[in-house]
Enzyme design. Structure first.
Site, PDB file in Angstrom:
ATOM      1  N   ASP A 215       0.846  -1.191   0.000  1.00 23.60           N
ATOM      2  CA  ASP A 215       0.000   0.000   0.000  1.00 23.60           C
ATOM      3  C   ASP A 215       0.882   1.243   0.000  1.00 23.60           C
ATOM      4  O   ASP A 215       1.622   1.472   0.958  1.00 23.60           O
ATOM      5  CB  ASP A 215      -0.891   0.006   1.249  1.00 23.60           C
ATOM      6  N   GLU A 241      -0.908  -0.834  -4.471  1.00 23.85           N
ATOM      7  CA  GLU A 241      -2.078  -0.040  -4.087  1.00 23.85           C
ATOM      8  C   GLU A 241      -1.778   1.443  -4.004  1.00 23.85           C
ATOM      9  O   GLU A 241      -0.788   1.863  -3.406  1.00 23.85           O
ATOM     10  CB  GLU A 241      -2.618  -0.501  -2.737  1.00 23.85           C
ATOM     11  N   GLU A 269      -9.280   4.453  -2.798  1.00 23.87           N
ATOM     12  CA  GLU A 269      -9.594   4.669  -1.371  1.00 23.87           C
ATOM     13  C   GLU A 269      -9.941   6.126  -1.092  1.00 23.87           C
ATOM     14  O   GLU A 269     -10.783   6.426  -0.239  1.00 23.87           O
ATOM     15  CB  GLU A 269      -8.376   4.230  -0.584  1.00 23.87           C
ATOM     16  N   ASP A 292     -13.957   3.687  -0.124  1.00 23.78           N
ATOM     17  CA  ASP A 292     -14.300   3.600   1.297  1.00 23.78           C
ATOM     18  C   ASP A 292     -15.762   4.033   1.412  1.00 23.78           C
ATOM     19  O   ASP A 292     -16.105   5.163   1.034  1.00 23.78           O
ATOM     20  CB  ASP A 292     -13.409   4.515   2.138  1.00 23.78           C
ATOM     21  N   HIS A 319     -12.243  -0.231   0.823  1.00 23.40           N
ATOM     22  CA  HIS A 319     -11.241   0.072   1.849  1.00 23.40           C
ATOM     23  C   HIS A 319     -11.819  -0.279   3.211  1.00 23.40           C
ATOM     24  O   HIS A 319     -13.014  -0.166   3.455  1.00 23.40           O
ATOM     25  CB  HIS A 319     -10.897   1.567   1.776  1.00 23.40           C
ATOM     26  N   GLU A 339     -11.232  -6.194   3.277  1.00 23.86           N
ATOM     27  CA  GLU A 339     -10.018  -5.784   4.010  1.00 23.86           C
ATOM     28  C   GLU A 339     -10.305  -5.770   5.495  1.00 23.86           C
ATOM     29  O   GLU A 339     -11.365  -5.311   5.928  1.00 23.86           O
ATOM     30  CB  GLU A 339      -9.556  -4.397   3.581  1.00 23.86           C
TER      31      GLU A 339
HETATM   32  C1  LIG Z   1      -1.913   1.169   5.865  1.00 24.20           C
HETATM   33  C2  LIG Z   1      -2.115   2.352   4.932  1.00 24.20           C
HETATM   34  O1  LIG Z   1      -0.928   3.123   4.968  1.00 24.20           O
HETATM   35  C3  LIG Z   1      -3.251   3.238   5.365  1.00 24.20           C
HETATM   36  O2  LIG Z   1      -3.002   3.698   6.676  1.00 24.20           O
HETATM   37  C4  LIG Z   1      -4.600   2.570   5.335  1.00 24.20           C
HETATM   38  O3  LIG Z   1      -5.538   3.430   5.916  1.00 24.20           O
HETATM   39  C5  LIG Z   1      -5.216   2.342   3.975  1.00 24.20           C
HETATM   40  O4  LIG Z   1      -4.482   2.843   2.900  1.00 24.20           O
HETATM   41  C6  LIG Z   1      -5.613   0.908   3.713  1.00 24.20           C
HETATM   42  O5  LIG Z   1      -5.651   0.511   2.539  1.00 24.20           O
HETATM   43  O6  LIG Z   1      -5.962   0.223   4.711  1.00 24.20           O
HETATM   44 MG    MG Z   2      -4.855   1.799   1.079  1.00 26.69          MG
END
Ligand SMILES: C[C@H](O)[C@H](O)[C@@H](O)[C@@H](O)C(=O)O
Ligand code: MG
Length: 395
Positions: A215, A241, A269, A292, A319, A339
């Site tokens: 990510d 990602e 996201e 999200d 997300h 997720e």
């Molecule tokens: C883990 C990632 O850096 C983000 O903090 C998270 O919020 C998001 O990008 C994810 O896909 O869970």
């Molecule tokens: Mg992410």
């Protein structure tokens, strides 16, 4: 049968860390440990995303009450600014409407805020209201949300885990592990080498069949993303990602052309509405979208985004947003897994994702969640009565 009407729309701001604004964690949490971001080009903001303001907004909890006394709610990210929009703008559209009018209310909330909204905080606020309306409708009808949007197509939802320990995620039964990128373009080839070493060690720890993802949280340039993707080609990355700035749809398409064929490109996201996702799919050529549900426009808009993505042959993997996306994932064939953000400080234990905001929040067991765990009216969760809620803009 008389359809109840909405008698009150209220916006609360809880004092808690965590919840929907899950980046708000105490010091030392993995989620703020030298994770790459667009601001990391500035050394003073490289060590911590909170240093430049991530999670300043905090949570907003939206509550809608109906004339029969039923109350629905949902949390999202937005804090006091979102509460102001909800109480001083959106409430005038929502109060007095039948609890069934989600389409008309969504249209009016979106159109009436166009002059200052369209994306970001305003669409977060609209998303929160829309989710609360779905929770209310489910409670009025005595149905879980998944039963109101087409019904489950699977008996259980498999999950991948996001966090620093994919080796632990594999042992806990998750289908994959997504690591946060820690070294962006400002750290140059040395940063790429560190990332490759970390992913290679992760692959060694989890073995060949377990998915690994990376990510990048909007942190890369096109050139760096191309070079990083090829440097990682031997790791067997399932997807890369959100490598680029969300608005730069055109560079996503170029990256898609230049990155290794077997590696999926995912993003979305921080995208919102069907219009944004149309650009991401048609201009950006992404393989997988990750709206999200608390930020993209709510469930009403996610259903539109989902149909659009399916017509492009893209998977929709929302997300991490706890139960608010699980009800959707249960009902769509092209949304085959979900997720789970490992919110334990070291990412080594499964704890409720929106903790401590909610109670009755289901969590994956052995990396899976039975859809029957969601069979309670609405989204099936309650607010934690021990977490005080302030109402900054009472009417
Ligand atoms: C883990 C990632 O850096 C983000 O903090 C998270 O919020 C998001 O990008 C994810 O896909 O869970
Ligand atoms: Mg992410």
């Amino acid at each position: 049968m008389t359809t109840p009407t909405i008698t009150a729309l209220r916006a609360y701001v809880p004092d808690s860390t965590g919840g929907a604004d899950y980046h708000a964690q105490p010091a030392g949490h993995w989620i703020d440990d030298h994770i790459a971001s667009p601001m990391a080009k500035y050394p003073e903001y490289r060590e911590s995303r909170r240093s430049f303001g991530l999670s300043l907004l905090g949570n907003v909890v939206v509550e809608v009450e109906a004339s029969d006394g039923t109350v629905g709610f949902a949390p999202t990210t937005g804090g006091e600014p979102a509460a102001w929009i909800i109480e001083n703008h959106l409430a005038r559209l929502v109060e007095g409407a039948p609890v069934t009018d989600l389409e008309r209310l969504w249209d009016q909330m979106y159109l009436s805020t166009l002059y200052y909204g369209r994306k970001g905080l305003v669409v977060n606020a609209i998303s929160g209201v829309d989710l609360a309306l779905w929770d209310l409708l489910g409670k009025v009808r005595g149905l879980p949300v998944h039963a109101m949007i087409g019904g489950a197509v699977r008996d259980e939802i498999p999950f991948y885990a996001t966090g620093p320990r994919p080796d632990v995620a594999r042992k806990l039964g998750f289908i994959g592990g997504k690591l946060p990128l820690q070294h962006g373009p400002a750290e140059g080839d040395e940063g790429i080498a560190k990332t490759v070493a970390r992913l290679a060690a992760a692959r060694e720890a989890v073995g060949p069949g377990f998915w690994l993802m990376l990510d990048c949280w909007m942190s890369l340039t096109l050139d760096h993303a191309v070079r990083l993707s090829h440097a990682l080609d031997g790791v067997g990355l399932r997807w890369l990602e959100e490598p680029l700035l969300p608005d730069d749809y055109w560079s996503h398409a170029t990256l898609r052309e230049r990155m290794p064929a077997g590696m999926l490109l995912s993003s979305g996201e921080h995208e919102s509405t069907r219009y944004g996702f149309r650009a991401l799919l048609e201009l950006g050529k992404v393989d997988l979208v990750q709206p999200d549900v608390g930020w993209c426009g709510g469930l009403t808009e996610l259903l539109r985004i989902s149909a659009l993505a399916e017509s492009h042959g893209a998977m929709v993997v929302p997300h991490g947003s706890s139960v608010y996306s699980y009800h959707f994932v249960a009902t769509r064939q092209h949304s085959p897994f979900a997720e789970f953000l490992m919110m334990h400080p070291e990412g080594t234990e499964v704890v409720p994702m929106f903790s401590p905001l909610l109670v009755d929040e289901p969590v994956p067991v052995n990396g899976r969640l039975k859809v029957s765990e969601l069979d309670r009216p609405g989204f099936g969760v309650r607010l934690n009565p021990d977490r005080p809620l302030g109402r900054p803009y009472p009417r």
